[in-house]
Scaffold this motif. Structure first.
Motif, short mmCIF file in Angstrom:
data_model
loop_
_atom_site.label_atom_id
_atom_site.label_comp_id
_atom_site.label_asym_id
_atom_site.label_seq_id
_atom_site.Cartn_x
_atom_site.Cartn_y
_atom_site.Cartn_z
N ASP A 117 0.86 -1.19 -0.07
CA ASP A 117 -0.16 0.22 -0.09
C ASP A 117 0.88 1.47 0.14
O ASP A 117 1.80 1.39 0.92
CB ASP A 117 -0.92 -0.10 1.33
N TYR A 156 3.22 12.89 18.94
CA TYR A 156 1.88 12.20 19.46
C TYR A 156 1.91 12.03 20.85
O TYR A 156 0.98 11.26 21.42
CB TYR A 156 1.74 10.99 18.80
N TYR A 195 6.75 4.00 11.84
CA TYR A 195 6.68 5.29 12.10
C TYR A 195 7.97 5.90 12.76
O TYR A 195 7.84 6.97 13.73
CB TYR A 195 5.36 5.74 12.54
N GLY A 242 -8.14 4.49 10.77
CA GLY A 242 -7.30 5.19 11.61
C GLY A 242 -6.33 4.11 11.97
O GLY A 242 -6.17 3.23 11.32
N GLN A 250 -3.56 2.55 15.23
CA GLN A 250 -3.06 2.36 16.54
C GLN A 250 -4.39 2.06 17.21
O GLN A 250 -4.95 2.74 18.52
CB GLN A 250 -2.29 3.37 17.30
N GLU A 307 -4.44 -3.52 4.77
CA GLU A 307 -3.19 -2.77 4.48
C GLU A 307 -2.49 -2.61 6.06
O GLU A 307 -2.12 -1.45 6.31
CB GLU A 307 -3.54 -1.22 3.96
N PRO A 308 -1.99 -3.55 6.64
CA PRO A 308 -1.37 -3.48 7.92
C PRO A 308 0.10 -2.74 7.66
O PRO A 308 1.00 -3.05 6.72
CB PRO A 308 -1.28 -4.68 8.23
N SER A 348 -3.03 4.63 -2.46
CA SER A 348 -4.00 5.22 -1.69
C SER A 348 -3.33 6.62 -1.47
O SER A 348 -2.30 7.08 -1.86
CB SER A 348 -4.00 4.97 -0.32
N GLY A 389 -4.38 -0.37 10.69
CA GLY A 389 -4.83 0.24 12.06
C GLY A 389 -4.86 -0.54 12.99
O GLY A 389 -5.19 0.07 14.10
N LEU A 390 -4.77 -2.01 13.03
CA LEU A 390 -4.62 -2.82 14.26
C LEU A 390 -3.57 -1.98 15.28
O LEU A 390 -2.26 -1.76 14.92
CB LEU A 390 -4.09 -4.05 13.86
#
Ligand code: LLP
Length: 416
Positions: free
Chosen positions: A81, A319, A374, A203, A205, A276-277, A104, A241-242
């Protein structure tokens, strides 16, 4: 510790069979270190749980786009992705198959779309009617007929950090479901594109998987309505998102449970599922190795100054993210109240704040945990700091998959 592929042997932290002290000795610090076996194990957990269903696993390149990591996953058969022409270039350099790439992103440029079409990108997730129109025009010029999904915005609350929630109508992402429905009904206008999929990503996390299933319900209802109307929808992309554990106390969803529940729900519906992990594949497989430079006592705490900074690992500053920070060599010693800070000239430059830390000394190595996703991708040259090196471990063997940047790298392409 929220890490997998890492363990202590006689008090010393190892990544698989490789000693982190030995790696730091040769590769210096700061250095990202990844467990290849953990990355493959996570990928295989998705693949095994979805084996009864037609599916594709498209690793989200943005989580960690280093060529060594992409090549590892490409060899395992992963799709990818991507969200930019640059990520496509990286995938191709790493040996990924463009036919199994999904492009995407909310702001693809004409140049990026042309490049992606030229390279034979198999799939596009479009996020606006205007983008769809441009892609149709460019595909027609290129004689291509790629598959397309509209990314719908289900207006579901993913209950995560506001910067990484994407599934509410207040967010810039996706197209409102009712609006998407109207566009699908006019699919003919967008020939030669094949509008055969629906995609959704709410989303990152995410701990409460119910949010994914709520979104899935809405998307399946949309697919049903479109099919009733004669549309040939055969593909469903549920995004990534997981969530993963950053603190020892975090209880996180298990990849196999989530994916098997999806497989059970989608059985017999004539849909191929794409996921798309990103973070759940690489997050816990990486640490950032750093060395203590100085200790600075202050009125209420001690500052532990290390050689990694916010330019190396931005997540705490951006964050308010928590990363466990542990000494590479564990020994009995008292704890102290400390901030672990880098050399960058900002008070926001910290890896940990007001933390109970073992009383570590200058010269000691520390590992910031759960840094595989990230981490390096968000690194910058702020304060003219060369970016860190990266190491991939597989079993007892390890190799540098990215050299530490040199001073010359810092000025590449510049002129006075
Ligand atoms: N698909 C799409 C369309 C995405 O936007 C993302 C992440 C993913 C897949 C992968 O999501 P994952 O499985 O990794 O949660 N920098 C932030 C995270 C940004 C996520 C952006 N989109 C952080 O450090 O927490």
């Amino acid at each position: 510790m929220p890490l997998s592929g890492f363990e202590r042997r006689h008090g010393e932290l190892y990544c698989e069979g490789a000693s982190l002290s030995a790696i730091a000795e040769k590769a210096d610090t700061p250095t990202y270190v990844y467990s290849g076996t953990t990355i493959l194990d996570n990928y295989r957990s998705y693949a095994a749980a979805l084996s009864t269903l037609p599916h594709e696993i498209h690793y989200a390149v943005k989580a960690n786009s280093s060529l060594g990591i992409l090549a590892l996953l490409a060899r395992e058969g992963a799709g990818f992705d991507i969200v930019s022409g640059g990520e496509l270039f990286r995938v191709l350099q790493a040996g990924g198959d463009p036919a199994r790439v999904v492009f995407s992103g909310v702001g693809k440029t004409r140049q990026e779309l042309v490049y992606a079409l030229e390279q034979g990108t198999g799939w596009f997730n479009c996020e606006s009617e205007a983008e769809l129109r441009l892609l149709a025009e460019l595909a027609s010029d290129a004689g291509a007929a790629p598959s397309v999904a509209l990314r719908v915005n289900p207006n579901v609350d993913a209950q995560t950090h506001p910067y990484i929630a994407t599934g509410l109508s207040a967010h810039k992402f996706g197209i409102d479901i009712a609006e998407a429905e109207r566009i699908y009904r006019r699919a003919d206008e967008f020939a030669p594109l094949r509008l055969e999929g629906v995609s959704c990503h709410i989303g990152s996390q995410i701990f409460n998987t119910q949010a994914f299933f709520d979104a899935l319900d809405l998307v399946l209802a949309l697919i049903e309505r479109l099919r009733d109307d004669g549309a040939n929808i055969t593909q469903l992309d549920l995004g990534g998102g997981l969530g993963v554990a950053y603190k020892p106390s975090d209880t996180t969803p298990v990849i196999a449970d989530y994916a098997s529940r999806l497989a059970a729900l989608l059985q017999g519906r004539g849909l191929k599922l794409t996921l798309e992990p990103g973070r759940s594949i690489v997050g816990q497989a990486g640490v950032l190795l750093t060395r203590v430079l100085y200790r600075k006592p202050a009125a209420t705490k001690t500052f532990i100054v290390v050689d990694a900074a916010m330019n190396d690992l931005l997540r705490p500053a951006l964050y308010q993210a928590h990363h466990e920070i542990v000494p590479v060599i564990d020994r009995q010693r008292p704890n102290l109240r400390a901030d672990v800070v880098g050399p960058v000239c900002e008070s926001g430059d910290f890896l940990a704040k007001d933390r109970d830390m073992p009383d570590v000394q200058p010269g000691e190595l520390l590992a910031a945990a759960t840094a595989g996703a990230y981490g390096f991708v968000l690194a910058s040259n702020y304060n003219a700091r060369p970016r860190a090196a990266e190491v991939l471990v597989e079993g007892d063997r390890w190799r540098i998959i990215r050299d530490r940047e040199s001073l010359d790298d810092l000025i590449r392409g510049e002129r006075t």
